[in-house]
Write an enzyme that holds these catalytic residues in place. Sequence first.
Site, mmCIF file in Angstrom:
data_model
loop_
_atom_site.group_PDB
_atom_site.id
_atom_site.type_symbol
_atom_site.label_atom_id
_atom_site.label_comp_id
_atom_site.label_asym_id
_atom_site.label_seq_id
_atom_site.Cartn_x
_atom_site.Cartn_y
_atom_site.Cartn_z
ATOM 1 N N LYS A 84 -30.241 25.896 -20.856
ATOM 2 C CA LYS A 84 -29.807 26.674 -19.647
ATOM 3 C C LYS A 84 -30.223 25.542 -18.509
ATOM 4 C CE LYS A 84 -32.144 30.403 -16.745
ATOM 5 N NZ LYS A 84 -33.029 31.310 -16.915
ATOM 6 N N SER A 159 -30.800 35.547 -15.729
ATOM 7 C CA SER A 159 -30.330 34.365 -15.054
ATOM 8 C C SER A 159 -29.760 33.653 -16.384
ATOM 9 C CB SER A 159 -31.377 33.710 -14.236
ATOM 10 O OG SER A 159 -32.523 33.291 -14.973
ATOM 11 N N SER A 183 -35.031 37.390 -17.426
ATOM 12 C CA SER A 183 -33.851 36.506 -17.694
ATOM 13 C C SER A 183 -33.496 36.180 -19.101
ATOM 14 C CB SER A 183 -33.958 35.417 -16.715
ATOM 15 O OG SER A 183 -33.907 35.643 -15.446
#
Lengths: 473, 473
Positions: A84, A159, A183
């Site tokens: 990420k 996210s 997330s």
Amino acid sequence: MSAVSDHEEPWKLTAAEVLPLLRSGELKVLDLAKSLLTRIHQRDESVKAWVWLSPSQILQQAQVLDDIPSAQRGPLHGLPVGVKDIILTKDMPTQYNSKLYQSETPINADANCIITLRQAGALIFGKTTTTEFASSKQGNWHQNHTANPHDLERTPGGSSSGSGAAVGDFQIPVALGTQTGGSIIRPASFNGCYGFKPTWGSISREGIAQWSWTLDTCGFLCRSVEDVERILDVFQVMDDEPIPKEPFSLKGAVIGFAKTHNWPAAGPGTEKAMEKAVELLKKQGARAEAVDLPEDMGFDNALKWHNTVLNAEGKTSFLGQYRTDTKLLHDDIVGYVENRKNVSRKDQLEAYDSCARLRVTWDEIASKCDLVITPSIPDEAPKGLENTGNMTFCSMWTMLHAPALNIPGFAGENGLPIGLTAVAPRFRDRHLLHVARTIGPLFEKEGGWQRKNVESIPIRQPVRRSSTGLRST
Amino acid sequence: MSAVSDHEEPWKLTAAEVLPLLRSGELKVLDLAKSLLTRIHQRDESVKAWVWLSPSQILQQAQVLDDIPSAQRGPLHGLPVGVKDIILTKDMPTQYNSKLYQSETPINADANCIITLRQAGALIFGKTTTTEFASSKQGNWHQNHTANPHDLERTPGGSSSGSGAAVGDFQIPVALGTQTGGSIIRPASFNGCYGFKPTWGSISREGIAQWSWTLDTCGFLCRSVEDVERILDVFQVMDDEPIPKEPFSLKGAVIGFAKTHNWPAAGPGTEKAMEKAVELLKKQGARAEAVDLPEDMGFDNALKWHNTVLNAEGKTSFLGQYRTDTKLLHDDIVGYVENRKNVSRKDQLEAYDSCARLRVTWDEIASKCDLVITPSIPDEAPKGLENTGNMTFCSMWTMLHAPALNIPGFAGENGLPIGLTAVAPRFRDRHLLHVARTIGPLFEKEGGWQRKNVESIPIRQPVRRSSTGLRST
């Protein structure tokens, strides 16, 4: 002759499946990398899960790994891991999906978790898309046009958008995510994969963007429970109690079902998934028990306190960015720093102290069951790429610091994946996974959604990426 | 003609004194920087507070700051700030006093707190010495030979060793420190300066080495209470209650004195300081009240729980370094990762949950006083540079997340400084400082130790630095 001939489509393999092949040399890291790159090449224009990926760098590192003698190979030797893009990688830029961090020069340090993964032999593959600083909003730079691989018109969630989409789409076996609200669990559910948020603090956050020091948790997305276990071994995440060697039997097991006070938010997909889960577990001889989270103990305030903490800690965490240039920040982040919600110190302490008490209560409640099942999301992924979805069902477990695993296997009205979350008391992560090794395959097999038809995932109307795309150095 | 003529020795000025002069242009940043560099040049061979300092870079940045028109100057315009070498600075290496981080190439990112300081106009001056990763042990690379400027044979304390020594020795008005046990308060006491550890989480930790996410707190060392207030303004650290404009009056004030269950560790210096403080405050009309921390509430377990958290979280935080090369790590850090103390998850949760309860109790107890005074350290700085001293008296306040300020002013048997710690409930940081603005000058004036004779601090037997010294680029 390449060993890959036995494994013609290594991109399909899970981490647990591929690791023994890599370790023995039966499958070369280079061949696995090439296979994944081919898959990504076919899919990326539609799914757009990656914000940075350098094939030449990947192939070079794969070769370095292949040159390591078998006896010296680490426990994750050759495992491709997506990262990420709020986690520092010394050889790839970290852009946080923020206009403040547009530089393509890598910050020359690895996050502590990346150091651990590299030392275990992992192949750090590329950076996956995120919302801006992993906050609830779309990025202001890349715009995060990542699509759900199962329906390109729907969100992959956030996210950890790219991590969820890439793992769900077989572009990578494992990807790192972080969770402050929902997330990890949310994109795992939307993309039909496992997503694990361990107990708070299980994995170092050094080198990961900070939003809430009380909530931020690093975790993983992957396609099997065993994958999570392999990674937790490397991070030394252990319970006090040893885990039995034999598989967990559902006969006589007590599985709690916590609809929680958020249940009115559940749509038909999640309602059906919960019913189906009860039915499947009962059929295996388990007792399904409703778990009450008593209002008088404060569980009904969990979302309020979660939100207070997000605002109060966001005020501190984003100060440096705010002072640098408010115009380059999402207005919500500006709002945290300016304390637009008027969160007082009294509110902040009430949230801290009430949540601390609630954690103890939760551990007691959850200890009465072998596992607790609860919704991951209101329903299948909604249409549109702007909104990454609702975190209502996830926030409580993040706030309780409890380990939480999204288990895929159910389907919504449109045939898109729906997962359910397995939760446990704090630091019973390995116990949770042990039980989930039995429950996961059951849900995947009989829940109604199967990821088998991966080759047939349609690629519709590919849209050219609006901003910086992949590096093809 | 240079404006500096009015301020012939600007190195002597506190932040609060120098800021208006810099802002108005009455004193040029360049002249202040040169003055400090001269002071450092005279003293560094003995005190060795800096691990990285580039005069040419400082002078260049000072000139850039001087070129900013007065109206555009930030609230900390031109303020020289030393930075503990576990905090990322994009233009100076960060070495953590670890053999794993010997590189002289800066990690090209600023910690969030450094971004905020730069945006406010601060002049990031250089990196100050630390123990290895700010743990309790000496570094394994630079060996941290930093000396106490008031007696070169004594320790300046740790882990913010260089920050304490440099501020106490007038080499810099302000320096950043971090505290996990007593790493700000202790060096502040040993070096005769103010040291402030705000409420946990007041300042972003992003970009600061992580040891304990439950305890690590960023703070400051400086030479006046107003200095702390100026810096907290920039970091938006505010109480709920507004702070009165008029100075705090001690007449009728209730000042608590908490000897704590660690009192047997107090030596004659600290015993005398506590007695003197009571006497001085009473003379001003304050009521001095003994504050009991009842054993049945768990305060007597505070050190045990603190130690449990250090061990349990150190196990996670140092994993990356451990996996990289155990031989390059201090054996204590290796011990954390290997869990040599056999801290169980049960122990960890007991510590988390008990401390969470204790924080609420502490806030209630402390709210009954205008301020609580407690020892900072057992006594004046001990002889020898190997041991950076005892954190017994500091750990509880770190664990309670309470704001804590070392106030200097007392003297030990050998004439070395001894401070006392002012503590308050969580998020009463500004209130604490408001009261301390009255108490600090009182202790400094009548406590028995004065830092006036700074020019006469003897430089004895300068020893050449054993490893990489200052950069003089």
